[in-house]
Design an enzyme around this catalytic site. Structure first.
Site, mmCIF file in Angstrom:
data_model
loop_
_atom_site.group_PDB
_atom_site.id
_atom_site.type_symbol
_atom_site.label_atom_id
_atom_site.label_comp_id
_atom_site.label_asym_id
_atom_site.label_seq_id
_atom_site.Cartn_x
_atom_site.Cartn_y
_atom_site.Cartn_z
ATOM 1 N N LYS A 1 0.845 -1.204 0.000
ATOM 2 C CA LYS A 1 0.000 0.000 0.000
ATOM 3 C C LYS A 1 0.879 1.253 0.000
ATOM 4 C CE LYS A 1 -4.296 -1.906 0.574
ATOM 5 N NZ LYS A 1 -5.705 -1.834 0.824
ATOM 6 N N LYS B 1 -2.948 -9.891 -6.185
ATOM 7 C CA LYS B 1 -4.262 -10.295 -5.664
ATOM 8 C C LYS B 1 -5.367 -9.368 -6.159
ATOM 9 C CE LYS B 1 -5.474 -8.121 -1.311
ATOM 10 N NZ LYS B 1 -6.872 -7.860 -1.672
ATOM 11 N N LYS C 1 -10.397 -4.596 -4.131
ATOM 12 C CA LYS C 1 -11.499 -3.697 -4.483
ATOM 13 C C LYS C 1 -11.079 -2.243 -4.549
ATOM 14 C CE LYS C 1 -13.502 -4.604 0.012
ATOM 15 N NZ LYS C 1 -12.645 -3.731 0.798
HETATM 16 P P1 ATP Z 1 -8.591 -3.121 -0.477
HETATM 17 O O1 ATP Z 1 -7.950 -3.109 -1.824
HETATM 18 O O2 ATP Z 1 -9.352 -1.863 -0.169
HETATM 19 O O3 ATP Z 1 -7.643 -3.508 0.635
HETATM 20 P P2 ATP Z 1 -9.588 -5.822 -0.489
HETATM 21 O O4 ATP Z 1 -10.183 -6.392 -1.708
HETATM 22 O O5 ATP Z 1 -8.205 -6.260 -0.121
HETATM 23 O O6 ATP Z 1 -9.731 -4.249 -0.567
HETATM 24 P P3 ATP Z 1 -10.372 -5.958 2.302
HETATM 25 O O7 ATP Z 1 -11.552 -5.188 2.801
HETATM 26 O O8 ATP Z 1 -9.019 -5.422 2.580
HETATM 27 O O9 ATP Z 1 -10.579 -6.162 0.716
HETATM 28 O O10 ATP Z 1 -10.452 -7.453 2.847
HETATM 29 C C1 ATP Z 1 -11.667 -8.099 3.146
HETATM 30 C C2 ATP Z 1 -11.482 -9.596 3.265
HETATM 31 O O11 ATP Z 1 -11.343 -10.178 1.953
HETATM 32 C C3 ATP Z 1 -10.246 -10.036 4.037
HETATM 33 O O12 ATP Z 1 -10.583 -11.181 4.786
HETATM 34 C C4 ATP Z 1 -9.257 -10.400 2.973
HETATM 35 O O13 ATP Z 1 -8.296 -11.342 3.400
HETATM 36 C C5 ATP Z 1 -10.169 -10.973 1.898
HETATM 37 N N1 ATP Z 1 -9.592 -10.818 0.566
HETATM 38 C C6 ATP Z 1 -9.228 -9.642 -0.005
HETATM 39 N N2 ATP Z 1 -8.786 -9.843 -1.251
HETATM 40 C C7 ATP Z 1 -8.849 -11.184 -1.470
HETATM 41 C C8 ATP Z 1 -8.521 -12.006 -2.579
HETATM 42 N N3 ATP Z 1 -8.023 -11.483 -3.676
HETATM 43 N N4 ATP Z 1 -8.720 -13.344 -2.471
HETATM 44 C C9 ATP Z 1 -9.231 -13.885 -1.329
HETATM 45 N N5 ATP Z 1 -9.554 -13.158 -0.251
HETATM 46 C C10 ATP Z 1 -9.371 -11.818 -0.306
HETATM 47 MG MG MG Z 2 -7.211 -5.378 1.549
#
Ligand code: ATP
Ligand code: MG
Length: 325
Positions: free
Chosen positions: A110, A192, A195
């Site tokens: 990040k 990965k 969002k």
């Molecule tokens: P951001 O980019 O804002 O960090 P994010 O997609 O990583 O968004 P988070 O809100 O940080 O989402 O994480 C929410 C949950 O989803 C956590 O349990 C995280 O481990 C899981 N998660 C996030 N991305 C993935 C992915 N690509 N595959 C599987 N699990 C995921």
């Molecule tokens: Mg995240």
């Protein structure tokens, strides 16, 4: 067992969040005491428009409910509404070595992504996450693979705290799905799915059929044309195979056999169809929930009350152990 997990109100909830976390939540809530949080304080560490935040929080609450979180069984609440999270975060910071925070993969990633905004919140993110988890005497933390490191650090923080101030916290454990713990970006299958990346890199739980089709057909694939799982030489197809297998419950080997000699296009079309079908109930429930504003508010207000009772109890204990009053 006590279960805690959360999602940030950034972007749109995608199939990675669903497979990595939410799908396990739904299973766990049948037989455990579950607490699911919308972690808005965490989301402040990345750039965001304040005027959009409440809308994003509401959308996440709708997503939880649409995906099957049952407010009769589980607590759903907004992190910033329970002030004990920030208080415990500060108290835990005195037993957290800065070096541990600096070596966290998410911080490094990040910090690279938001070069102009490497704020202390981004560094301290895992302490707040430890506070979220420890505040509720959590035993199980269902998360995706990317968050294992933070759960490990939470355990380390709890250990250090207990050692210095006496037995206070339970040791939480990360809980991962067998398949789908790490879904990769449609654009760059070595990264990965996230969002906070642009929407064409992920499939949202609520994407329209047209959008799902368009995104899957445009997903990056690898050279060659065989439908074969190999995370190193074919990361694109491997990611799509994982998604296919996770949503269909068909083993990858069997999917490979089914698409032998058929090429990427046919496989992608079938995958798009599968996703359109499997995500349809979520779209439908979301539409219905959008018309029930009062219900949504009541769910969050009730969740807040129930969360607060537990949080206050823990803080009483923590303050006493630390010599505060
Ligand atoms: P951001 O980019 O804002 O960090 P994010 O997609 O990583 O968004 P988070 O809100 O940080 O989402 O994480 C929410 C949950 O989803 C956590 O349990 C995280 O481990 C899981 N998660 C996030 N991305 C993935 C992915 N690509 N595959 C599987 N699990 C995921
Ligand atoms: Mg995240």
């Amino acid at each position: 067992m006590r279960v805690f997990s959360g999602i940030q109100p950034t972007g749109e909830i995608h199939i990675g969040n669903y497979l990595g976390a939410i799908r396990q939540w739904i299973e766990l809530q049948a037989t455990n005491e579950c607490i699911f949080c919308i972690v808005d304080l965490h989301s402040l560490t990345s750039p965001y428009p304040p005027s959009e935040l409440q809308k994003r929080i509401r959308e996440k609450a709708i997503a939880y409910l649409a995906a099957g979180v049952d407010p009769e069984k589980s607590i759903i609440f907004v992190q910033s509404q329970v002030r004990e999270h920030t208080e415990l975060c500060w108290l835990l910071s005195v037993v957290t070595p800065v070096g541990d925070l600096q070596r966290m993969t998410q911080f490094k990633e990040k910090a690279k992504k938001y070069k102009k905004n490497v704020n202390a919140g981004l560094l301290n993110y895992p302490i707040l996450m430890a506070a979220d988890i420890l505040l509720y005497e959590t035993e199980i933390v269902p998360v995706g693979q990317d968050q294992i490191q933070h759960v490990e650090l939470t355990r380390e923080i709890a250990r250090r705290f207990n050692k210095r101030f006496g037995q206070t916290f339970k040791m939480p454990k990360a809980f991962l799905p067998k398949k789908g713990a790490k879904i990769y970006s449609l654009e760059n299958p070595t990264k990965k799915m996230s969002k906070s990346d642009p929407p064409h890199t992920y499939i949202s739980l609520f994407d329209s059929p047209q959008s799902i089709k368009k995104k899957i057909m445009a997903a990056k694939t690898d050279s060659g044309k065989e439908i074969k799982y190999n995370i190193n030489s074919k990361p694109g197809i491997s990611n799509l195979l994982t998604i296919y297998s996770s949503f269909s419950n068909i083993p990858i080997k069997e999917i490979e056999r089914e698409f032998k000699g058929k090429g990427y296009q046919v496989f992608k079309e079938k995958l798009a169809q599968l996703l359109i079908e499997k995500l349809e109930p979520f779209r439908r429930k979301k539409k219905e929930l959008e018309t029930r504003k009062d219900y949504l508010q009541n769910v969050l207000a009730d969740g807040r009350k129930r969360a607060q009772v537990i949080a206050k109890e823990t803080m009483k204990k923590v303050r006493k152990q630390m010599g505060l009053n």
